[in-house]
Design an enzyme around this catalytic site. Structure first.
Site, PDB file in Angstrom:
ATOM      1  CG  ASP A  49      -2.065  -0.962   1.069  1.00 42.68           C
ATOM      2  OD1 ASP A  49      -2.251  -1.816   1.945  1.00 42.68           O
ATOM      3  OD2 ASP A  49      -2.776  -0.860   0.056  1.00 42.68           O
ATOM      4  CG  ASP A  99      -7.273  -3.049  -0.403  1.00 48.44           C
ATOM      5  OD1 ASP A  99      -6.379  -2.353  -0.923  1.00 48.44           O
ATOM      6  OD2 ASP A  99      -7.320  -3.289   0.818  1.00 48.44           O
TER       7      ASP A  99
HETATM    8  C1  DX5 Z   1      -6.465   1.123   2.728  1.00 49.77           C
HETATM    9  C2  DX5 Z   1      -5.576  -0.037   2.495  1.00 49.77           C
HETATM   10  C3  DX5 Z   1      -6.109  -1.205   3.277  1.00 49.77           C
HETATM   11  C4  DX5 Z   1      -5.202  -2.393   3.323  1.00 49.77           C
HETATM   12  C5  DX5 Z   1      -5.937  -3.577   3.929  1.00 49.77           C
HETATM   13  O1  DX5 Z   1      -5.936   2.248   2.159  1.00 49.77           O
HETATM   14  O2  DX5 Z   1      -5.518  -0.327   1.109  1.00 49.77           O
HETATM   15  O3  DX5 Z   1      -7.342  -1.552   2.708  1.00 49.77           O
HETATM   16  O4  DX5 Z   1      -4.775  -2.723   2.039  1.00 49.77           O
HETATM   17  O5  DX5 Z   1      -6.284  -3.241   5.247  1.00 49.77           O
HETATM   18  P1  DX5 Z   1      -7.285  -4.142   6.126  1.00 49.77           P
HETATM   19  O6  DX5 Z   1      -7.319  -5.520   5.531  1.00 49.77           O
HETATM   20  O7  DX5 Z   1      -6.687  -4.124   7.501  1.00 49.77           O
HETATM   21  O8  DX5 Z   1      -8.625  -3.469   6.062  1.00 49.77           O
END
Ligand code: DX5
Length: 236
Positions: A39, A179
């Site tokens: 990310d 995501d």
């Molecule tokens: C948000 C990120 C998150 C990350 C996953 O900007 O992109 O979505 O990848 O986070 P979790 O799985 O903890 O929601």
């Protein structure tokens, strides 16, 4: 839906131990993950700052898993080459950050990488209708980007289904990724709506039995949602 698009579990390093990223990448491979998502945040497009290309390059030798860079940045064109050089085979840009999305996707493919487009919760599926021929992955965000550990936005499921219909009508081989807030209690809804690639950070690194149990659970629940078989429960 495309006949059984392959289920892929792609943990996000946003919830990894930033002092041990190489080891955590190796642990994700041992846990059976299909890829790793980085990310990338610039503190401008989203209110957080994370991984530069050198951090990803330093982790690259620790795993053979494919890397994808989720570029939550205001200027993806200026950064794309560096993330490919760092070892990312898929670059995902935000439709909202690209004035000339068609040209940006062409540029990513010209670098030899696969091209993905992410849609924030408020952005309609129609934003990508004219670039499906240049797209290898569509990412429907199920949180507002910037942080891990947020609540899944279930109202995105109709948009996931709409994107799946767009993909199937297009005839192009495009993965549909979700995501944000993906975990045992949400993965089946996203899969049933049409997603086949699942990004999870906190649900993987926060699992009490470790990443392997988390990856296996997510894969089992997503597969059951696609096939309608199996009695797996989020609570098992
Ligand atoms: C948000 C990120 C998150 C990350 C996953 O900007 O992109 O979505 O990848 O986070 P979790 O799985 O903890 O929601």
């Amino acid at each position: 839906m495309r006949t059984n698009p392959p289920i892929r579990i792609v943990p996000s390093t946003l919830s990894a131990d930033f002092s041990r990223l190489g080891e955590d990448c190796a642990a994700l491979e041992a846990a059976g993950a299909d890829g790793i998502q980085w990310d990338v945040m610039d503190g401008a497009f989203v209110p957080n700052l994370t991984f530069g290309p050198d951090v990803i390059a330093a982790s690259r030798p620790h795993t053979s898993l494919p890397f994808e860079a989720h570029l939550m940045v205001q200027a993806p064109d200026a950064l794309a080459a560096r993330y490919v050089e760092a070892g990312c085979g898929l670059l995902i840009v935000h439709a909202e950050a690209c004035v000339h999305l068609h040209r940006t996707l062409e540029g990513i493919r010209a670098l030899g990488a696969d091209a993905g487009v992410a849609l924030n919760p408020a952005t309609p599926a129609s934003a990508v209708a004219s670039v499906l021929d240049l797209t290898d992955m569509l990412l429907v965000m199920t949180v507002n980007p910037g942080f891990g550990g947020q609540r899944y936005i279930a109202t995105m499921e109709p948009k996931i289904a709409e994107v799946r219909r767009m993909i199937d009508r297009s005839g192009h081989d495009i993965d549909l990724e979700v995501d944000g807030g993906i975990g045992p209690s949400t993965v089946a809804g996203a899969a049933a709506a049409g997603a086949n690639v699942f990004v999870a950070g906190s649900a993987v690194f926060g699992h009490p039995q470790g990443p392997a149990a988390a990856v296996a659970k997510l894969r089992s629940l997503a597969t059951a949602a696609h096939t309608g078989e199996g009695s797996d429960s989020p609570r098992d």
